[in-house]
Design a protein around this motif. Structure first.
Motif, PDB file in Angstrom:
ATOM      1  N   LEU A  45       7.595  17.004  -4.385  1.00 51.31           N
ATOM      2  CA  LEU A  45       6.558  17.482  -3.471  1.00 51.31           C
ATOM      3  C   LEU A  45       7.000  17.279  -2.027  1.00 51.31           C
ATOM      4  CD1 LEU A  45       3.238  16.408  -5.184  1.00 51.31           C
ATOM      5  CD2 LEU A  45       4.441  18.564  -5.274  1.00 51.31           C
ATOM      6  N   ALA A  46       7.663  16.156  -1.775  1.00 49.91           N
ATOM      7  CA  ALA A  46       8.159  15.939  -0.417  1.00 49.91           C
ATOM      8  C   ALA A  46       9.219  16.987  -0.084  1.00 49.91           C
ATOM      9  CB  ALA A  46       8.728  14.539  -0.295  1.00 49.91           C
ATOM     10  N   ALA A  47      10.100  17.237  -1.051  1.00 47.60           N
ATOM     11  CA  ALA A  47      11.112  18.273  -0.829  1.00 47.60           C
ATOM     12  C   ALA A  47      10.434  19.610  -0.605  1.00 47.60           C
ATOM     13  CB  ALA A  47      12.039  18.354  -2.030  1.00 47.60           C
ATOM     14  N   GLY A  48       9.362  19.838  -1.374  1.00 42.35           N
ATOM     15  CA  GLY A  48       8.606  21.073  -1.193  1.00 42.35           C
ATOM     16  C   GLY A  48       8.037  21.155   0.207  1.00 42.35           C
ATOM     17  N   ALA A  49       7.541  20.031   0.710  1.00 39.93           N
ATOM     18  CA  ALA A  49       6.996  20.025   2.069  1.00 39.93           C
ATOM     19  C   ALA A  49       8.088  20.379   3.067  1.00 39.93           C
ATOM     20  CB  ALA A  49       6.393  18.659   2.368  1.00 39.93           C
ATOM     21  N   VAL A  50       9.267  19.796   2.852  1.00 40.78           N
ATOM     22  CA  VAL A  50      10.390  20.106   3.742  1.00 40.78           C
ATOM     23  C   VAL A  50      10.718  21.591   3.678  1.00 40.78           C
ATOM     24  CG1 VAL A  50      12.842  19.717   4.123  1.00 40.78           C
ATOM     25  CG2 VAL A  50      11.350  17.785   3.575  1.00 40.78           C
ATOM     26  N   ILE A  51      10.825  22.087   2.472  1.00 42.02           N
ATOM     27  CA  ILE A  51      11.196  23.495   2.303  1.00 42.02           C
ATOM     28  C   ILE A  51      10.114  24.393   2.913  1.00 42.02           C
ATOM     29  CG2 ILE A  51      11.554  25.282   0.563  1.00 42.02           C
ATOM     30  CD1 ILE A  51      12.697  23.031  -1.225  1.00 42.02           C
ATOM     31  N   HIS A  52       8.874  24.016   2.641  1.00 37.05           N
ATOM     32  CA  HIS A  52       7.737  24.788   3.119  1.00 37.05           C
ATOM     33  C   HIS A  52       7.735  24.864   4.641  1.00 37.05           C
ATOM     34  CE1 HIS A  52       3.762  26.508   2.781  1.00 37.05           C
ATOM     35  NE2 HIS A  52       3.230  25.581   3.569  1.00 37.05           N
ATOM     36  N   CYS A  53       8.035  23.722   5.262  1.00 31.23           N
ATOM     37  CA  CYS A  53       7.973  23.695   6.721  1.00 31.23           C
ATOM     38  C   CYS A  53       9.262  24.189   7.365  1.00 31.23           C
ATOM     39  CB  CYS A  53       7.695  22.269   7.201  1.00 31.23           C
ATOM     40  SG  CYS A  53       6.140  21.629   6.591  1.00 31.23           S
ATOM     41  N   LEU A  54      10.254  24.467   6.550  1.00 27.22           N
ATOM     42  CA  LEU A  54      11.575  24.805   7.114  1.00 27.22           C
ATOM     43  C   LEU A  54      12.015  26.216   6.699  1.00 27.22           C
ATOM     44  CD1 LEU A  54      12.488  22.306   8.642  1.00 27.22           C
ATOM     45  CD2 LEU A  54      14.355  22.031   7.052  1.00 27.22           C
ATOM     46  N   HIS A  55      11.079  27.123   6.634  1.00 23.78           N
ATOM     47  CA  HIS A  55      11.380  28.523   6.304  1.00 23.78           C
ATOM     48  C   HIS A  55      12.165  28.644   4.995  1.00 23.78           C
ATOM     49  CE1 HIS A  55      10.785  28.450  10.612  1.00 23.78           C
ATOM     50  NE2 HIS A  55      11.912  27.776  10.741  1.00 23.78           N
ATOM     51  N   HIS A  56      11.751  27.945   3.997  1.00 23.67           N
ATOM     52  CA  HIS A  56      12.367  28.060   2.679  1.00 23.67           C
ATOM     53  C   HIS A  56      13.850  27.769   2.700  1.00 23.67           C
ATOM     54  CE1 HIS A  56       8.661  29.514   0.946  1.00 23.67           C
ATOM     55  NE2 HIS A  56       8.515  30.233   2.039  1.00 23.67           N
ATOM     56  N   GLU A  57      14.221  26.774   3.498  1.00 24.66           N
ATOM     57  CA  GLU A  57      15.618  26.354   3.535  1.00 24.66           C
ATOM     58  C   GLU A  57      15.864  25.355   2.396  1.00 24.66           C
ATOM     59  OE1 GLU A  57      18.334  27.262   5.663  1.00 24.66           O
ATOM     60  OE2 GLU A  57      19.076  26.262   3.849  1.00 24.66           O
ATOM     61  N   HIS A  58      16.929  25.592   1.639  1.00 31.03           N
ATOM     62  CA  HIS A  58      17.223  24.690   0.524  1.00 31.03           C
ATOM     63  C   HIS A  58      18.454  23.824   0.770  1.00 31.03           C
ATOM     64  CE1 HIS A  58      14.767  26.205  -3.081  1.00 31.03           C
ATOM     65  NE2 HIS A  58      14.197  26.644  -1.984  1.00 31.03           N
ATOM     66  N   ASN A  59      19.337  24.264   1.647  1.00 29.29           N
ATOM     67  CA  ASN A  59      20.621  23.585   1.805  1.00 29.29           C
ATOM     68  C   ASN A  59      20.458  22.340   2.664  1.00 29.29           C
ATOM     69  OD1 ASN A  59      23.228  22.805   2.324  1.00 29.29           O
ATOM     70  ND2 ASN A  59      23.987  24.915   2.460  1.00 29.29           N
ATOM     71  N   ILE A  60      20.856  21.180   2.121  1.00 31.24           N
ATOM     72  CA  ILE A  60      20.614  19.938   2.851  1.00 31.24           C
ATOM     73  C   ILE A  60      21.472  19.859   4.107  1.00 31.24           C
ATOM     74  CG2 ILE A  60      19.826  18.575   0.894  1.00 31.24           C
ATOM     75  CD1 ILE A  60      22.627  17.433   0.664  1.00 31.24           C
ATOM     76  N   PHE A  61      22.575  20.568   4.136  1.00 33.64           N
ATOM     77  CA  PHE A  61      23.432  20.459   5.322  1.00 33.64           C
ATOM     78  C   PHE A  61      22.898  21.289   6.475  1.00 33.64           C
ATOM     79  CE2 PHE A  61      26.338  19.249   1.894  1.00 33.64           C
ATOM     80  CZ  PHE A  61      26.635  17.982   2.353  1.00 33.64           C
ATOM     81  N   ARG A  62      21.866  22.081   6.224  1.00 36.82           N
ATOM     82  CA  ARG A  62      21.227  22.785   7.330  1.00 36.82           C
ATOM     83  C   ARG A  62      19.912  22.100   7.721  1.00 36.82           C
ATOM     84  NH1 ARG A  62      21.433  28.196   5.004  1.00 36.82           N
ATOM     85  NH2 ARG A  62      23.582  28.135   4.293  1.00 36.82           N
TER      86      ARG A  62
END
Lengths: 104, 169, 498, 611
Positions: free
Chosen positions: D347-364
């Motif tokens: 869910l936290a990862a989802g929050a990150v993805i949600h707030c980050l324009h569906h970014e999945h790559n951790i290096f970005r």
């Protein structure tokens, strides 16, 4: 007048020869008139064989069969010549090979 | 004397037939055919079948052949037709059928030579023929009459349509 | 009388629909629907009047009183041929299915048919009449008559209203079925003459012919005649090749009836005639038959996966599913046979719905090629959802009817032949592969923005709803159907294999 | 309350049915309320059930109706309630409700909200059926039901064919396991004549000695099902791809509940597995291999969700290890704590993805510590629990498993050592994630902050991830106790120290940069190893080559129906005959006459010979 005593095989050979002549005509000619004539010859040849056989036994049956053949020949010719006329009018030809619509 | 007459008639019949079927002109062929029929009539008579001989002349040579004559006249085949017939009678066309037919003739001849005996020489009079015809063969007569009727109807039907058509055109 | 009335009703309905065509183009379908509903109501009404305990009686072959319904008049007494109809639980289930799917078929082709609609409905009803006759006839001669009666209108349905290769497909269908019919006729005649030799009098009655004694060799060959005739119809590998062509080319209603009902006549024939009439030969032959069944399961599933034509895919899935029926029948214990019956009913419902979907797609897109579909869920969510439901039914999701059938077959089969059960179970995996690839190609993926398509309307949803409820009911509470079939199957099992 | 047990799965089921029938025609707030509310109500019911259970902790069975009865087969639609069921139900409805609540915000803008909640509710219902079923066939219904929902939700965004492929892969691969399980059911039924779980246990103990072939085979087949569903070797390849679904789905299905169904299955049938020591050994070894393999892979991923997916595989490996070494309650305990902290992480990862324009790559990502504090703290707590740092919930459960492994006879220490290596790797990769995503330079700016419906579940799960280790589960009745006896203190200390070492290493490598491994990583071998692990030990390629390609090839080969060749042969022969005969009919009379003569010649010749 009493009839002649000829060997039966001679008469039958005669009939066979006539028949074969008619058969050759049937196979060779393309003109439908000649084909009808060939048929007449063949019928006549078989009639000859019948009459000869009748004469061999001295009975009337041979002649009766001859008469029946005669009837067949008459009927065949009348219808056949009718067809000839039709063929000529419709296809302008008497060539039997052109009239092969029967195939389809 | 009479026997030689018989064989002569046979010779005439065969020769006339062959000539008839090898003509290019239909009228000529018809004349030869009539000759052949007359010769056969002679053979009938000599074998003691006068009634058959008479019918051969009257019906065959007379009626049926006249029918041919009429048709040939109606068709009015000219010189061109004759020319075409000549082309159709090239040897390569007739040689194989003739060979075939000769083989058949040989076979028939072999079969016929098995038969011995002569014609009886007894004359079968028209009276006897008539009695048999309307006795045991009554049914055959009826069938023949029906066949003739069918031929009549058929010829009328075919002929009428072709005549109608020619009138229209 | 009810049984005879039912058949007459369908024939008359067909004739009336044909006649009404000249009055109005819409009249035939209403008439067909009315007659089918009438038939269904009449049947159920008649069945309601049968006393409750009759349903639990085990139908005895020699006592018509133990059957639910029975009707018999002399027909050609000289050869011992009677007009004999009888209904037991098995026939009841199948006849009900026939009438129900008949109605669905009429609805599915509601505005698809514009050419000669009356004649179309007439053929439809006549086919159904023949099928009902097949399910009810208890005289082998009469059975054969109905067997042929159902084929000719079906042939016409494909040949007249089919798709682009209808002439080829209908001819193939006709040749296969006709050839199998010939085998059937021969086998029936041989059987009847053996019986006549044994007993001294002719009879074609099923009850008389049961237990006919014959030499094992002869029995085997006659049994083979019956077997091939029915497996062509079923169809099982390697006699199945008519089915993909016929299904693909048939009009929607034709496919629905073909898959939903006609295939069941083959299974019914095996269950009712082949095995009980030749118990010993069938036992000897069972391994081969079951191997064919397992081969059908796998082969059908692999070929379904390979197809690009929506209808062909569904057709091959039928081959796979009917393989389970064959397996169940020849495993010949109560679990497997019950499973086979359940599979027949459930497959009828699910495949009918899939063919309706294919028909609806064809009507809207004018193609059945899945490579030209994709993303249709977006355009037609209702169609997508129903298609998903039936695809899931087809892959044997528990809770839906097909699972009950397949599981019972597998349970029964496992006790008889575990290795074949393992092979058939692999069919569950391959079924998932083809069912999901079908959904993927047709309904998922990127939608074409240009495409304007109309989703299912209330009429189509009503038909789908009936089928969905039916499958859920069969999947979660199949007991009523199992109970109706139970006594019949027990009697067949008792009379069948020694 | 116990009489209304059936209400618990019915609530989400009814909601799912309602949402499916209305097909999105309801107003959106109502859809969300319906979707989350039904699960909330179910959670409430579970709570009440738990309270009344606490008064009277006796296992009970409740039969709704007979599913089908044929011969001796009589599976019911019925429930069985004991401590194990209760624990599972609590996890499913509790965590499930939080995730549903989270979803109401996460999926707010999705056009297919109704479809989403319908699937999610259906999943909860199926999962509840799975854990509550009193017989294996009904359990199988739930088992397939959750598989179906997993398929539907992974492929939820159906417009991208990649998602569809992932969904199909998930379904088909798990179905391989399911089919093995179905065969196990068939075998058990054929041998024992029932599918009721309690009766099976009883009958099996009466019929077989430990180690009998049949029971080993049957449990091995059940294990096949468990391996498929729980993404263990060799059927684990579907789970990383299944991350194609919406993130809450991954949290609920692919972390907290469904993937642990295999663990539940084995625990539920522990009487059977206890009769089959070889299978149990296989469970332990498979668990160990999976946890190591997945940990290595997780260390090399770039996609935040794939890292979590591999870590899920790895953690379930621990659960299997626990079950295999007889630490039944520890395995279930780890299941529960894992549900908390992995749901939290997702869910936290989802929050990150949600707030980050569906970014999945951790290096970005990077530097999000200050920008997304809620997500950061959640992630930190979740990672701590995952790494099993002392006093987090993960510590207690993992520690129990490792200690039990150590005490297992014969290969126990080896299992323990492997588990420790896994724990070290876990600590490294989880904090690698934390350090890369939340520390360092910012790469992408978030465009929003999570609202209360996302923050609330995160907070609750944070608490649960910490205190989850202190609760005692009511498993004493349901599962056999782990053999007692304490190992040497050194073993304990090592177990505690390893995660701390791992976190320190991660700090040194990824944040402090004191430990420079770039030379190692950039060497040829390092690169190849990285690629090898990045691709998940090339398992996908292997399976492609082994199964997928041959299947496709066969299908293509058979596509045009080779059987038809035989029938077409008949057709071609008759067509050829037809042509032959129809060519004889030329329509030329002379030809007919000649053939007649020919025939006549032959006929006469024959007659002459005969005569």
């Amino acid at each position: 007048m009493p009839g002649l005593q000829v060997p039966l095989e001679h008469v039958l050979m005669m009939a066979a020869a006539l028949f074969i002549a008619g058969l050759v005509g049937l196979m060779v000619r393309r003109n439908i008139i000649f084909i009808l004539m060939s048929l007449e010859v063949m019928l006549n040849a078989s009639a000859l064989a019948f009459v000869a056989a009748g004469a061999h036994w001295g009975q009337a049956d041979g002649q009766i069969i001859f008469m029946l053949i005669l009837t067949v020949a008459a009927a065949e010719v009348s219808v056949g010549l009718g067809l000839v006329l039709l063929l000529q009018r419709r296809f302008k030809t008497l060539d039997m090979d052109n009239a092969n619509r029967l195939r389809d | 004397m009479m026997e030689s007459l018989f064989y002569m008639a046979g010779f005439v019949a065969f020769t006339a037939t062959v000539l008839s079927l090898s003509r290019t002109n239909a009228t000529h062929a018809l004349i030869y055919l009539i000759i052949s029929l007359l010769a056969v009539a002679v053979m009938f008579y000599l074998m003691g079948a006068p009634f058959a001989a008479a019918l051969e002349i009257v019906v065959y040579a007379g009626a049926i052949m006249v029918l041919f004559v009429f048709v040939i006249m109606m068709l009015n085949l000219g010189q061109a037709g004759e020319q075409r017939e000549r082309q159709w009678l090239a040897p390569r066309i007739w040689i194989v059928p003739t060979l075939l037919a000769l083989i058949l003739l040989v076979e028939m001849a072999l079969a016929i030579t098995q038969i011995s005996g002569t014609t009886s020489g007894v004359e079968v009079t028209p009276k006897e023929v008539g009695l048999t015809l309307f006795g045991p063969y009554l049914l055959a007569v009826e069938i023949a009459s029906m066949l003739l009727l069918a031929g009549l109807v058929g010829a009328y039907h075919l002929g009428r349509r072709s005549i109608d058509r020619s009138r229209q055109s | 009388m009810l049984l005879l009335d039912l058949i007459i009703l369908l024939f008359a309905g067909g004739a009336l629909a044909w006649w009404s065509e000249s009055r109005s183009a819409k009249a035939p379908r209403w008439l067909a629907l009315a007659f089918l509903s009438l038939g269904l109501l009449y049947l159920l009404g008649g069945v309601m009047q049968i006393p409750e305990q009759q349903f639990s009686l085990i139908p005895q072959p020699d006592n018509p009183q133990t059957w639910l319904l029975h009707y018999r008049v002399d027909w050609i007494p000289r050869f011992g041929i009677n007009f004999e109809l009888a209904m037991d639980g098995l026939s009841l289930i199948l006849v009900t299915l026939t009438l129900l799917l008949g109605g669905v078929a009429v609805v599915s082709s509601w505005d698809e048919i514009s050419f000669r609609p009356g004649f179309f409905q007439a053929n439809l009803l006549w086919t159904l009449a023949g099928v009902v006759g097949v399910f009810l006839a208890m005289d082998l001669f009469l059975f054969f008559l109905f067997w042929e009666v159902m084929l000719v209108p079906m042939y016409l349905l494909i040949a007249i209203w089919g798709h682009e290769q209808k002439a080829f497909a209908s001819m193939k269908f006709f040749l296969f079925t006709q050839f199998s019919g010939l085998l059937l006729l021969l086998a029936i005649l041989v059987l009847a003459s053996i019986h006549a030799n044994n007993s001294g009098s002719y009879s074609f009655s099923y009850f008389d012919l049961l237990g006919t004694a014959m030499s094992p060799q002869l029995g085997f060959w006659v049994m083979l005649g019956f077997f091939i005739a029915f497996t062509v119809k079923l169809p099982a590998f390697p006699f199945h090749t008519w089915l993909p062509d016929a299904h693909t080319q048939a009009p929607t209603a034709g496919s629905v009836i073909l898959a939903g009902i006609l295939l069941k006549t083959g299974a019914y024939g095996l269950l009712r005639f082949t095995i009980p009439l030749f118990p010993q030969a069938s036992v000897d032959f069972a391994p081969v038959a079951m191997a064919l069944g397992a081969a059908s399961v796998i082969y059908g599933a692999v070929l379904a996966f390979a197809q690009t034509d929506f209808k062909r895919l569904v057709a091959y899935s039928s081959v796979s599913h009917m393989g389970f029926v064959l397996l169940g029948l020849y495993a010949w214990n109560i679990l497997a046979v019950q499973g086979a019956v359940m599979q027949m009913v459930a497959h009828g419902l699910s495949t009918a719905a899939l063919f309706m979907t294919a028909g609806a797609l064809q009507q809207r897109l004018h193609t059945r090629d899945m490579r030209r579909m994709g993303g249709l869920w977006h355009n037609m969510p209702r169609m997508g959802a129903t298609a998903m439901f039936f695809a899931l039914a087809s892959l044997g999701l528990p809770g839906l009817g097909n699972f009950v059938g397949e599981f019972l077959v597998l349970v029964g089969l496992f006790a008889v032949n575990p290795w074949l059960a393992v092979i058939a179970a692999i069919g569950l995996i391959t079924a998932a592969v083809y069912a999901l690839i079908m959904m993927q190609h047709a309904f998922q993926g990127t939608p074409d923005p240009q495409r304007q398509l109309t989703d299912y309307g209330p009429r189509e949803m009503a038909a789908m709803g009936v089928l969905i409820i039916g499958l859920l009911w069969l999947g979660l509470y199949p007991q009523p159907v199992l109970d109706v079939a139970q006594p019949v199957l027990e009697s067949l099992l008792a009379g069948g294999a020694p | 309350m116990l009489d209304f047990l059936w209400l618990i799965p019915l609530l989400p089921l009814a909601s799912a049915a309602l949402l499916m029938v209305t097909a999105g025609s309801l107003p959106r707030p109502l859809i969300a309320a319906c979707g989350a509310g039904s699960v909330g109500l179910a959670a409430l019911c579970v709570l009440l059930t738990g309270l009344s259970w606490a008064h009277d902790p006796v296992p009970r069975q409740m039969e709704l109706w007979t599913w089908m009865q044929v011969g001796t087969l009589r599976p019911t639609i019925g429930f069985y309630l004991d401590g194990l069921t209760l624990v599972m139900m609590s996890v499913i409805t509790g965590v499930g409700f939080l995730i549903h609540l989270y979803s109401t915000e996460f999926m707010e803008e999705d056009e297919s909200l109704s479809r989403y909640f319908a699937y999610m509710n259906l999943f909860v219902a199926a999962m509840l059926i799975l854990v509550m079923a009193d017989n294996l066939l009904f359990l199988y219904l739930g088992w397939e039901g959750v598989g179906l929902c997993s398929y539907l939700l992974v492929g939820f965004w159906y417009r991208d064919p990649v998602n569809g492929a992932a969904a199909r892969k998930a379904f088909v691969v798990t179905r391989i396991g399911d089919t093995a399980m179905a065969l196990g059911l068939l075998l058990l039924f054929t041998e024992l004549g029932t599918l009721d779980i309690q009766q099976l246990a009883e009958l099996a103990q009466g019929k077989w000695q430990p180690g009998d072939t049949t029971i080993v085979l049957a449990t091995a087949l059940l294990l096949g099902g468990a391996v498929g569903k729980s993404a263990q070797l060799p059927l684990h390849t579907w789970l990383p791809d299944a991350m194609a679904g919406p993130t809450p789905v991954s949290a609920l299905i692919h972390a907290a509940t469904m993937v642990t169904a295999g663990v539940y299955l084995i625990a539920r049938n522990h009487e059977l597995f206890l009769l089959a020591p070889p299978t149990l050994l296989a469970v332990a070894v498979l668990g160990l291999l999976t946890l190591l393999l997945a940990a290595f892979t997780a260390l090399n991923q770039h996609d935040i969700k794939r890292i979590l997916a591999y870590s899920t595989i790895s953690q379930i490996g621990y659960m299997f290890l626990g079950l295999g070494v007889g630490a039944w309650s520890a395995g279930i305990f780890h299941l529960v704590t894992h549900a908390f902290f992995k749901a939290l992480l997702f869910l936290a990862a989802g929050a990150v993805i949600h707030c980050l324009h569906h970014e999945h790559n951790i290096f970005r990502m990077g530097g999000l510590r200050t920008r997304l504090p809620v997500a950061f703290w959640s992630f930190l707590i979740g990672s701590a629990a995952l790494a099993a740092l002392p006093f987090t919930s993960g510590f207690y459960s993992k520690d129990q498993i490792l200690l039990a492994a150590y005490q297992w006879p014969q290969i126990g220490p080896w299992l323990w050592a492997g588990g420790l290596l896994g724990a070290l790797l876990t600590a490294i990769y989880s904090f690698r994630l934390v350090f890369i995503v939340f520390f360092g330079e910012a790469q992408t700016e978030p465009d929003r902050q999570p609202g209360w419906r996302m923050a609330l579940p995160l907070s609750i799960l944070c608490v649960a991830s910490i205190v989850g280790g202190w609760i005692s589960l009511p498993l004493a009745e349901a599962l056999p106790a782990t053999q007692s006896g304490h190992p040497a203190a050194a073993v304990e200390w090592i177990s505690i120290a390893i995660p701390v070492i791992g976190v320190s290493l991660a700090y040194l490598i990824f944040l402090g940069r004191q430990l420079d491994l770039s030379a190692l990583v950039n060497s040829g071998l390092g690169q190849r190893l990285h690629q090898f692990w990045y691709s998940g030990w090339r398992m996908d390629a292997l399976y492609n080559w082994l199964w997928v390609r041959p299947y496709q090839f066969t299908a293509r080969l058979l596509k045009d129906e080779p059987v038809d060749l035989a029938y077409n042969g008949v057709v071609h022969t008759s067509v050829a005959l037809h042509h032959l005969l129809s060519n004889l009919q030329t329509g030329r009379m002379r030809w007919y006459a000649s053939t007649m003569v020919g025939g006549l010649i032959v006929l006469l010749a024959v007659l002459a010979r005969a005569g």
